[in-house]
Write a protein that holds these residues in place. Sequence first.
Motif, PDB file in Angstrom:
ATOM      1  N   CYS A 152       0.838  -1.198   0.000  1.00 38.56           N
ATOM      2  CA  CYS A 152       0.000   0.000   0.000  1.00 38.56           C
ATOM      3  C   CYS A 152       0.872   1.246   0.000  1.00 38.56           C
ATOM      4  O   CYS A 152       1.868   1.311   0.717  1.00 38.56           O
ATOM      5  CB  CYS A 152      -0.915   0.004   1.226  1.00 38.56           C
ATOM      6  SG  CYS A 152      -2.066   1.380   1.201  1.00 38.56           S
ATOM      7  N   ALA A 154      -0.523   4.323   0.633  1.00 40.71           N
ATOM      8  CA  ALA A 154      -1.151   5.344   1.478  1.00 40.71           C
ATOM      9  C   ALA A 154      -0.398   5.412   2.807  1.00 40.71           C
ATOM     10  O   ALA A 154       0.451   4.565   3.093  1.00 40.71           O
ATOM     11  CB  ALA A 154      -2.618   5.009   1.705  1.00 40.71           C
ATOM     12  N   CYS A 156      -2.008   6.043   6.073  1.00 42.96           N
ATOM     13  CA  CYS A 156      -2.992   6.232   7.140  1.00 42.96           C
ATOM     14  C   CYS A 156      -2.274   6.080   8.485  1.00 42.96           C
ATOM     15  O   CYS A 156      -1.497   5.132   8.678  1.00 42.96           O
ATOM     16  CB  CYS A 156      -4.119   5.218   7.003  1.00 42.96           C
ATOM     17  SG  CYS A 156      -4.888   5.287   5.370  1.00 42.96           S
ATOM     18  N   PHE A 158      -2.974   5.134  11.424  1.00 50.50           N
ATOM     19  CA  PHE A 158      -3.213   4.029  12.354  1.00 50.50           C
ATOM     20  C   PHE A 158      -2.726   2.693  11.815  1.00 50.50           C
ATOM     21  O   PHE A 158      -2.791   1.688  12.519  1.00 50.50           O
ATOM     22  CB  PHE A 158      -4.733   3.906  12.618  1.00 50.50           C
ATOM     23  CG  PHE A 158      -5.542   3.863  11.350  1.00 50.50           C
ATOM     24  CD1 PHE A 158      -5.704   2.691  10.644  1.00 50.50           C
ATOM     25  CD2 PHE A 158      -6.116   5.026  10.852  1.00 50.50           C
ATOM     26  CE1 PHE A 158      -6.420   2.674   9.468  1.00 50.50           C
ATOM     27  CE2 PHE A 158      -6.835   5.012   9.671  1.00 50.50           C
ATOM     28  CZ  PHE A 158      -6.992   3.822   8.982  1.00 50.50           C
ATOM     29  N   ILE A 161       0.139  -1.688   7.858  1.00 49.48           N
ATOM     30  CA  ILE A 161       0.239  -2.511   6.640  1.00 49.48           C
ATOM     31  C   ILE A 161       1.414  -2.091   5.745  1.00 49.48           C
ATOM     32  O   ILE A 161       2.192  -2.940   5.305  1.00 49.48           O
ATOM     33  CB  ILE A 161      -1.091  -2.487   5.840  1.00 49.48           C
ATOM     34  CG1 ILE A 161      -2.194  -3.184   6.637  1.00 49.48           C
ATOM     35  CG2 ILE A 161      -0.944  -3.081   4.451  1.00 49.48           C
ATOM     36  CD1 ILE A 161      -2.137  -4.677   6.673  1.00 49.48           C
ATOM     37  N   GLN A 196      -4.943  -4.047  -0.903  1.00 50.60           N
ATOM     38  CA  GLN A 196      -5.120  -3.123   0.228  1.00 50.60           C
ATOM     39  C   GLN A 196      -6.051  -1.999  -0.195  1.00 50.60           C
ATOM     40  O   GLN A 196      -6.865  -1.532   0.576  1.00 50.60           O
ATOM     41  CB  GLN A 196      -3.773  -2.556   0.698  1.00 50.60           C
ATOM     42  CG  GLN A 196      -2.773  -3.609   1.142  1.00 50.60           C
ATOM     43  CD  GLN A 196      -3.283  -4.499   2.243  1.00 50.60           C
ATOM     44  OE1 GLN A 196      -4.110  -4.093   3.039  1.00 50.60           O
ATOM     45  NE2 GLN A 196      -2.810  -5.727   2.287  1.00 50.60           N
ATOM     46  N   TYR A 234     -10.974   2.711  -2.035  1.00 45.78           N
ATOM     47  CA  TYR A 234     -10.652   3.954  -1.325  1.00 45.78           C
ATOM     48  C   TYR A 234     -11.643   5.006  -1.810  1.00 45.78           C
ATOM     49  O   TYR A 234     -11.727   5.272  -3.013  1.00 45.78           O
ATOM     50  CB  TYR A 234      -9.211   4.346  -1.686  1.00 45.78           C
ATOM     51  CG  TYR A 234      -8.522   5.252  -0.716  1.00 45.78           C
ATOM     52  CD1 TYR A 234      -7.923   4.735   0.423  1.00 45.78           C
ATOM     53  CD2 TYR A 234      -8.433   6.615  -0.957  1.00 45.78           C
ATOM     54  CE1 TYR A 234      -7.260   5.564   1.304  1.00 45.78           C
ATOM     55  CE2 TYR A 234      -7.770   7.450  -0.076  1.00 45.78           C
ATOM     56  CZ  TYR A 234      -7.181   6.912   1.057  1.00 45.78           C
ATOM     57  OH  TYR A 234      -6.513   7.738   1.932  1.00 45.78           O
ATOM     58  N   ARG A 273      -6.245  10.715   6.534  1.00 43.18           N
ATOM     59  CA  ARG A 273      -7.149  10.247   5.481  1.00 43.18           C
ATOM     60  C   ARG A 273      -7.769  11.480   4.831  1.00 43.18           C
ATOM     61  O   ARG A 273      -7.808  12.550   5.453  1.00 43.18           O
ATOM     62  CB  ARG A 273      -8.289   9.415   6.094  1.00 43.18           C
ATOM     63  CG  ARG A 273      -7.849   8.211   6.879  1.00 43.18           C
ATOM     64  CD  ARG A 273      -7.755   6.976   6.056  1.00 43.18           C
ATOM     65  NE  ARG A 273      -8.958   6.658   5.319  1.00 43.18           N
ATOM     66  CZ  ARG A 273      -9.044   5.605   4.496  1.00 43.18           C
ATOM     67  NH1 ARG A 273      -8.001   4.807   4.332  1.00 43.18           N
ATOM     68  NH2 ARG A 273     -10.137   5.335   3.843  1.00 43.18           N
TER      69      ARG A 273
HETATM   70  S1  SF4 Z   1      -5.657   1.639   6.049  1.00 43.38           S
HETATM   71 FE1  SF4 Z   1      -5.664   0.757   4.006  1.00 43.38          FE
HETATM   72  S2  SF4 Z   1      -5.209   2.505   2.648  1.00 43.38           S
HETATM   73 FE2  SF4 Z   1      -4.576   3.114   4.729  1.00 43.38          FE
HETATM   74  S3  SF4 Z   1      -2.390   2.533   4.865  1.00 43.38           S
HETATM   75 FE3  SF4 Z   1      -3.590   0.815   5.691  1.00 43.38          FE
HETATM   76  S4  SF4 Z   1      -3.848  -0.574   3.964  1.00 43.38           S
HETATM   77 FE4  SF4 Z   1      -3.227   1.437   3.107  1.00 43.38          FE
END
Ligand code: SF4
Length: 441
Positions: A152, A154, A156, A158, A161, A196, A234, A273
């Motif tokens: 991924c 992104a 985010c 929290f 991943i 993801q 997303y 986000r």
């Molecule tokens: S929540 Fe989803 S979009 Fe955000 S970093 Fe984690 S895997 Fe990536």
Amino acid sequence: MRFYLVTLGCPKNTVDSEMMAELLRRAGHTPVETARRADVIIVNTCGFIEAARAESYGELRALAARKRRGQRLVAMGCLAQRYGDAVRRHVPQVDAVLGTQAWPEIVALVERLHDVEPPAPILSSRPDALVTSISRRSAVGPSAYIKIADGCDASCAFCAIPLIKGRQRSKPAADIVREARELTARGVREAVLIAQDTTAYGRDRGERDALPGLMRAILAGAPELAWLRVLYAYPQNVTPALIEVLAEEERVCRYLDLPLQHAHPDVLRRMRRPHDIAQVYALIARLREAMPDVALRSTFIVGFPGETEAEFEALLTFLEEMALDHVGVFAYSPEEGTAAAQLPDQVPAEVTAERYDRAMRLQQGISRARNEAQVGRTVDVLIEGVGEGLSVGRSYREAPEIDGLVLVPGEATEGAMLRARVVAAQEYDLIAERVQSNRGR
Ligand code: SF4
């Protein structure tokens, strides 16, 4: 060698496990149904949040306690990737640890374990190794996940991943189409696309909005496929072209999973986000305008650092106003190495638990009302299980494993697509009566 494979965590792990099983079978090894009969036990772990890690450790410890002399135990997947040393410390009976992206090494590892005394070295992850040349030949039941990308891009606040899986790598479309075709040749009727973030498909190759084209290519290349479903979109990447393919293509489920995480702009900002909540309202309106019968799913986190009562109530208001069909609520837990774990004002656990209960209770009533609105409709039901005078399946409104079920009196064939009229609704499940025999598709 006989192997026993346990899969924990999300559908992405399921796909990796199926691929590994295929590799092991091709190398002449045999899957067995119980750990007792296996020469090697493989646990594909999850390390996403604290509860998932506890479940993975529990499974490893239980299998380790019953390990026979000469039997080998392998921990792999996300927990093993991120906390390999800790896994070996906490469960010393583990003979080898394999990172999440190193699963293609499984055959070499298993054969090596057989030949040498443990412990085997921890094998490193190979972040660029999204193996595309292997497609799995097996799938359990009439529905199968297809992983179209891994990792991924992104950030985010929290989420661990990206730390576990690395940057996004998309599979070539031709390989995905071939996988869909091979799965349908083995009786799969529904393909569920996962990543993801499925809507980011192709971006790592510089492609924009590649998902709709991929979906059309799958439909053309796998004409036997009855349903194509998309998870993990997303919200800001749901484009007019994607809405068009959802609305136009008969074999695409009018279902969209949009993990929104929260509905208050300040919490979303802290979550890193997109925080223009008006855009989310507009998107949901657009989806419902294009497809009045669309089923929408989302997930939300409660108890994110700094979440005030007013911010939480804004989430409840959003749930009431949007009346989504299916909602998953997660209690925030700080994940090591993430930005959110460093934020001040961590919400006390009892406040988070209380908010979790309130959000779940509210949504239960909403989901029940959404289900009750289905009574009288006739839908296609894909049958996944049969027994005791009942057939259990799903309509386009329910994704496998996460949403409810449709229960149809009478024993049909697994994999059959029935026409059935909804006669009653519960919070999660629907009761439907068959109105005509198996359909061709
Ligand atoms: S929540 Fe989803 S979009 Fe955000 S970093 Fe984690 S895997 Fe990536």
